[in-house]
Design an enzyme around this catalytic site. Structure first.
Site, PDB file in Angstrom:
ATOM      1  N   GLY A   1       0.817  -1.219   0.000  1.00 44.23           N
ATOM      2  CA  GLY A   1       0.000   0.000   0.000  1.00 44.23           C
ATOM      3  C   GLY A   1       0.846   1.262   0.000  1.00 44.23           C
ATOM      4  N   GLY A   2       2.103   1.126  -0.465  1.00 44.44           N
ATOM      5  CA  GLY A   2       3.049   2.244  -0.383  1.00 44.44           C
ATOM      6  C   GLY A   2       2.778   3.372  -1.356  1.00 44.44           C
ATOM      7  N   ALA A   3       1.861   3.139  -2.349  1.00 44.00           N
ATOM      8  CA  ALA A   3       1.551   4.227  -3.291  1.00 44.00           C
ATOM      9  C   ALA A   3       0.504   5.185  -2.728  1.00 44.00           C
ATOM     10  CB  ALA A   3       1.044   3.631  -4.612  1.00 44.00           C
TER      11      ALA A   3
ATOM     12  N   LEU B   1       0.978  -1.352   4.998  1.00 48.20           N
ATOM     13  CA  LEU B   1       0.038  -0.224   4.964  1.00 48.20           C
ATOM     14  C   LEU B   1      -1.236  -0.570   4.195  1.00 48.20           C
ATOM     15  CD1 LEU B   1       2.410   2.762   3.937  1.00 48.20           C
ATOM     16  CD2 LEU B   1       1.874   1.995   6.241  1.00 48.20           C
TER      17      LEU B   1
ATOM     18  N   ALA C   1      -4.615  -1.373   2.884  1.00 52.49           N
ATOM     19  CA  ALA C   1      -5.874  -1.627   3.599  1.00 52.49           C
ATOM     20  C   ALA C   1      -7.000  -0.853   2.944  1.00 52.49           C
ATOM     21  CB  ALA C   1      -5.745  -1.191   5.065  1.00 52.49           C
TER      22      ALA C   1
ATOM     23  N   TYR D   1     -14.292  -1.800  10.220  1.00 55.17           N
ATOM     24  CA  TYR D   1     -12.909  -1.371   9.954  1.00 55.17           C
ATOM     25  C   TYR D   1     -12.040  -1.609  11.184  1.00 55.17           C
ATOM     26  CZ  TYR D   1      -8.945   1.857   9.486  1.00 55.17           C
ATOM     27  OH  TYR D   1      -7.679   2.395   9.471  1.00 55.17           O
TER      28      TYR D   1
ATOM     29  N   ASN E   1      -5.676  10.369  13.710  1.00 51.02           N
ATOM     30  CA  ASN E   1      -6.194  10.913  12.441  1.00 51.02           C
ATOM     31  C   ASN E   1      -5.045  11.551  11.672  1.00 51.02           C
ATOM     32  OD1 ASN E   1      -8.826  10.614  13.845  1.00 51.02           O
ATOM     33  ND2 ASN E   1      -9.511  11.571  11.931  1.00 51.02           N
TER      34      ASN E   1
ATOM     35  N   ARG F   1     -10.807  14.733  17.746  1.00 51.89           N
ATOM     36  CA  ARG F   1      -9.864  13.797  17.140  1.00 51.89           C
ATOM     37  C   ARG F   1      -8.449  14.307  17.439  1.00 51.89           C
ATOM     38  NH1 ARG F   1     -14.004  11.524  17.021  1.00 51.89           N
ATOM     39  NH2 ARG F   1     -15.093  10.553  15.287  1.00 51.89           N
TER      40      ARG F   1
HETATM   41  N1  NAD Z   1      -4.785   7.968   7.192  1.00 49.99           N
HETATM   42  C1  NAD Z   1      -5.191   7.766   8.431  1.00 49.99           C
HETATM   43  O1  NAD Z   1      -5.762   8.675   9.079  1.00 49.99           O
HETATM   44  C2  NAD Z   1      -4.952   6.448   9.108  1.00 49.99           C
HETATM   45  C3  NAD Z   1      -5.278   6.328  10.467  1.00 49.99           C
HETATM   46  C4  NAD Z   1      -5.094   5.107  11.095  1.00 49.99           C
HETATM   47  C5  NAD Z   1      -4.566   4.038  10.387  1.00 49.99           C
HETATM   48  N2  NAD Z   1      -4.269   4.186   9.073  1.00 49.99           N
HETATM   49  C6  NAD Z   1      -3.750   3.006   8.355  1.00 49.99           C
HETATM   50  O2  NAD Z   1      -2.608   3.376   7.596  1.00 49.99           O
HETATM   51  C7  NAD Z   1      -2.550   2.591   6.408  1.00 49.99           C
HETATM   52  C8  NAD Z   1      -2.332   3.483   5.199  1.00 49.99           C
HETATM   53  O3  NAD Z   1      -3.353   4.441   5.157  1.00 49.99           O
HETATM   54  P1  NAD Z   1      -3.371   5.629   4.109  1.00 49.99           P
HETATM   55  O4  NAD Z   1      -4.005   6.773   4.801  1.00 49.99           O
HETATM   56  O5  NAD Z   1      -2.040   5.784   3.477  1.00 49.99           O
HETATM   57  O6  NAD Z   1      -4.426   5.039   3.081  1.00 49.99           O
HETATM   58  P2  NAD Z   1      -4.493   5.156   1.483  1.00 49.99           P
HETATM   59  O7  NAD Z   1      -5.842   4.654   1.133  1.00 49.99           O
HETATM   60  O8  NAD Z   1      -4.056   6.486   1.005  1.00 49.99           O
HETATM   61  O9  NAD Z   1      -3.392   4.098   1.022  1.00 49.99           O
HETATM   62  C9  NAD Z   1      -3.636   2.722   1.025  1.00 49.99           C
HETATM   63  C10 NAD Z   1      -2.973   2.148  -0.200  1.00 49.99           C
HETATM   64  O10 NAD Z   1      -3.244   0.748  -0.194  1.00 49.99           O
HETATM   65  C11 NAD Z   1      -3.538   0.374  -1.520  1.00 49.99           C
HETATM   66  N3  NAD Z   1      -4.352  -0.844  -1.481  1.00 49.99           N
HETATM   67  C12 NAD Z   1      -5.670  -0.964  -1.170  1.00 49.99           C
HETATM   68  N4  NAD Z   1      -6.055  -2.242  -1.290  1.00 49.99           N
HETATM   69  C13 NAD Z   1      -4.948  -2.928  -1.692  1.00 49.99           C
HETATM   70  C14 NAD Z   1      -4.718  -4.292  -2.013  1.00 49.99           C
HETATM   71  N5  NAD Z   1      -5.700  -5.201  -1.964  1.00 49.99           N
HETATM   72  N6  NAD Z   1      -3.475  -4.663  -2.405  1.00 49.99           N
HETATM   73  C15 NAD Z   1      -2.463  -3.756  -2.476  1.00 49.99           C
HETATM   74  N7  NAD Z   1      -2.638  -2.438  -2.196  1.00 49.99           N
HETATM   75  C16 NAD Z   1      -3.870  -2.043  -1.812  1.00 49.99           C
HETATM   76  C17 NAD Z   1      -4.278   1.545  -2.135  1.00 49.99           C
HETATM   77  O11 NAD Z   1      -4.187   1.549  -3.559  1.00 49.99           O
HETATM   78  C18 NAD Z   1      -3.519   2.717  -1.516  1.00 49.99           C
HETATM   79  O12 NAD Z   1      -2.453   3.138  -2.351  1.00 49.99           O
HETATM   80  C19 NAD Z   1      -3.839   1.767   6.369  1.00 49.99           C
HETATM   81  O13 NAD Z   1      -3.546   0.472   6.842  1.00 49.99           O
HETATM   82  C20 NAD Z   1      -4.750   2.461   7.353  1.00 49.99           C
HETATM   83  O14 NAD Z   1      -5.656   1.552   7.964  1.00 49.99           O
HETATM   84  C21 NAD Z   1      -4.438   5.365   8.405  1.00 49.99           C
END
Ligand code: NAD
Length: 377
Positions: free
Chosen positions: A8-10, A80, A82, A188, A217, A256
């Site tokens: 999920g690094g993109a 990452l 999700a 979630y 957040n 938050r």
């Molecule tokens: N942003 C927040 O506020 C927040 C808060 C708590 C936890 N998190 C956790 O941090 C992590 C990253 O969050 P983010 O904000 O960067 O989210 P994001 O949605 O920007 O990035 C998630 C990335 O995962 C990729 N992805 C989704 N499904 C996939 C799959 N099946 N296979 C491969 N890649 C897949 C998406 O294309 C996306 O690039 C997540 O696990 C999220 O639960 C984020």
């Protein structure tokens, strides 16, 4: 430890974390399926990736052959990938379990059965696992901590927003600690907790170092402006640009803990660079409560506009009322103190938004989906 796989690094956090890892001498591979909900329909990896020496693999964490190929010779994993929308998770239940819980199980299955010599796994978990988190009756040190159960739909319908004590007085929220009670209030949250359990149990048994970072957040530059299901500042920024009012759920006094994405990246880097894996759970936030009304006002002012805020009394089933992290472990175990103030982070975010095309405002559509399923009142 050199070769790091970032699933999920993109995405949003990855766009700050992967360049930081590369600049710190790590060889980074990203596995990402470029989910259209986040990346739109372009199906091209984000342009920032080509500016760094980062290997990009398009594919899903739900696919065993893909995982088997990207896990070869990997020293560390930052997980990452999700599905991340709290409200959406309440009706896309199978998908959230597949991408979050089941794919984590699959990754660990491959590591175990293919004997992949991974040294460390770090998980982006979420503050949502605490549900309502910690409260006290009186604002005194000695007051014992209480963990109210998740709010019921009928309580929300009666606008009973905050947990009360037996005498009907509002309880007072306090920063939640990592060893406080776990009470997921949404699908979630339950999938994030499942990820935590799978990783902790498996890593303990295999002797792999691990770290579970419970993010609060996260906001900042690069958060998807296309995704109406998560990221309040991104969602509101589109409406501010269109001179539309900002609809605020409940009475607007829900809180938050807003942490800038560069501090989240910094915390992951610290967890990776430590000689020993933390082998524990660590909150990543600022330790500050901010009300949603406050954040909406600050955001609008950062755009040099006058706030047009409408507190609607509407609510979403599965939302929590208050949230703020106790960040003692972040400081003591990871030796990391958040650096970006809310004012500075908001400025960086708004400067970035100005460089982006104006996206479609999909908030009403996302809310309508919840209403159709009786998940919003
Ligand atoms: N942003 C927040 O506020 C927040 C808060 C708590 C936890 N998190 C956790 O941090 C992590 C990253 O969050 P983010 O904000 O960067 O989210 P994001 O949605 O920007 O990035 C998630 C990335 O995962 C990729 N992805 C989704 N499904 C996939 C799959 N099946 N296979 C491969 N890649 C897949 C998406 O294309 C996306 O690039 C997540 O696990 C999220 O639960 C984020």
């Amino acid at each position: 430890m050199k070769k790091i796989l970032v699933t999920g690094g993109a995405g949003f956090i990855g766009s700050h974390l992967c360049p930081l890892l590369e600049q710190n001498g790590f060889k980074v591979t990203i596995l990402d399926n470029l989910s259209p909900q986040i990346h739109g329909d372009s199906q091209q990896p984000p342009s920032w990736i080509s500016k760094y020496n980062i290997h990009f693999v398009e594919g899903s964490v739900t696919d065993r052959p893909t995982l088997e190929s990207v896990l070869v010779n990997v020293d560390g994993i930052i997980h990452l990938a999700a599905e991340t929308g709290t409200g959406q998770s309440m009706y896309e239940i199978e998908k959230y379990n597949l991408v979050n819980s089941q794919a984590t199980a699959l990754m660990l299955d491959v590591i175990t059965n293919k004997k992949i010599p991974v040294k460390r796994i770090l998980l982006a978990s979420s503050r949502s696992v605490y549900g309502e988190g910690a409260y006290v009756r009186e604002a005194q040190e000695s007051s014992s901590r209480i963990f109210p159960r998740p709010r019921l739909p009928e309580e929300l319908a009666n606008h009973q927003w905050t947990a009360k004590d037996a005498s009907g007085k509002d309880l007072i929220p306090v920063p939640t600690r990592e060893d406080d009670k776990i009470q997921p209030a949404s699908i979630y949250a339950s999938t994030k907790y499942a990820q935590e359990d799978l990783i902790a149990i498996c890593c303990e048994s295999l002797g792999i170092g691990y770290g579970i970072l419970r993010l609060q957040n996260v906001y900042g530059e690069g958060q998807s402006l296309n995704n109406p299901y998560t990221g309040i500042l991104s969602i509101f920024s589109t409406r501010v640009r269109m001179d539309k009012h900002l609809p605020i759920f409940e009475d607007g006094l829900e809180t938050r803990d807003f942490v800038h994405v560069s501090d989240v990246a910094g915390a992951f880097l610290s967890a990776l660079k430590r000689g020993e894996a933390p082998n524990t759970i660590i909150n990543v936030g600022t330790g500050q409560f901010t009300t949603v009304v406050d954040i909406a006002e600050q955001l609008t002012r950062a755009f040099d506009k006058e706030p047009d805020i409408r507190v609607t009394g509407q609510y979403r089933v599965g939302d929590i009322r208050h949230n703020c992290a106790d960040i003692t472990r972040l400081k003591e175990v990871l030796n990391y103190t958040p650096k970006v103030s809310l004012e500075e982070g908001m400025k960086r975010f708004v400067d970035w938004v100005h460089t982006q095309p104006l996206p479609e405002d999909k908030l009403d559509k996302a809310n309508q989906e919840l209403k159709d399923k009786n998940l919003m009142g």
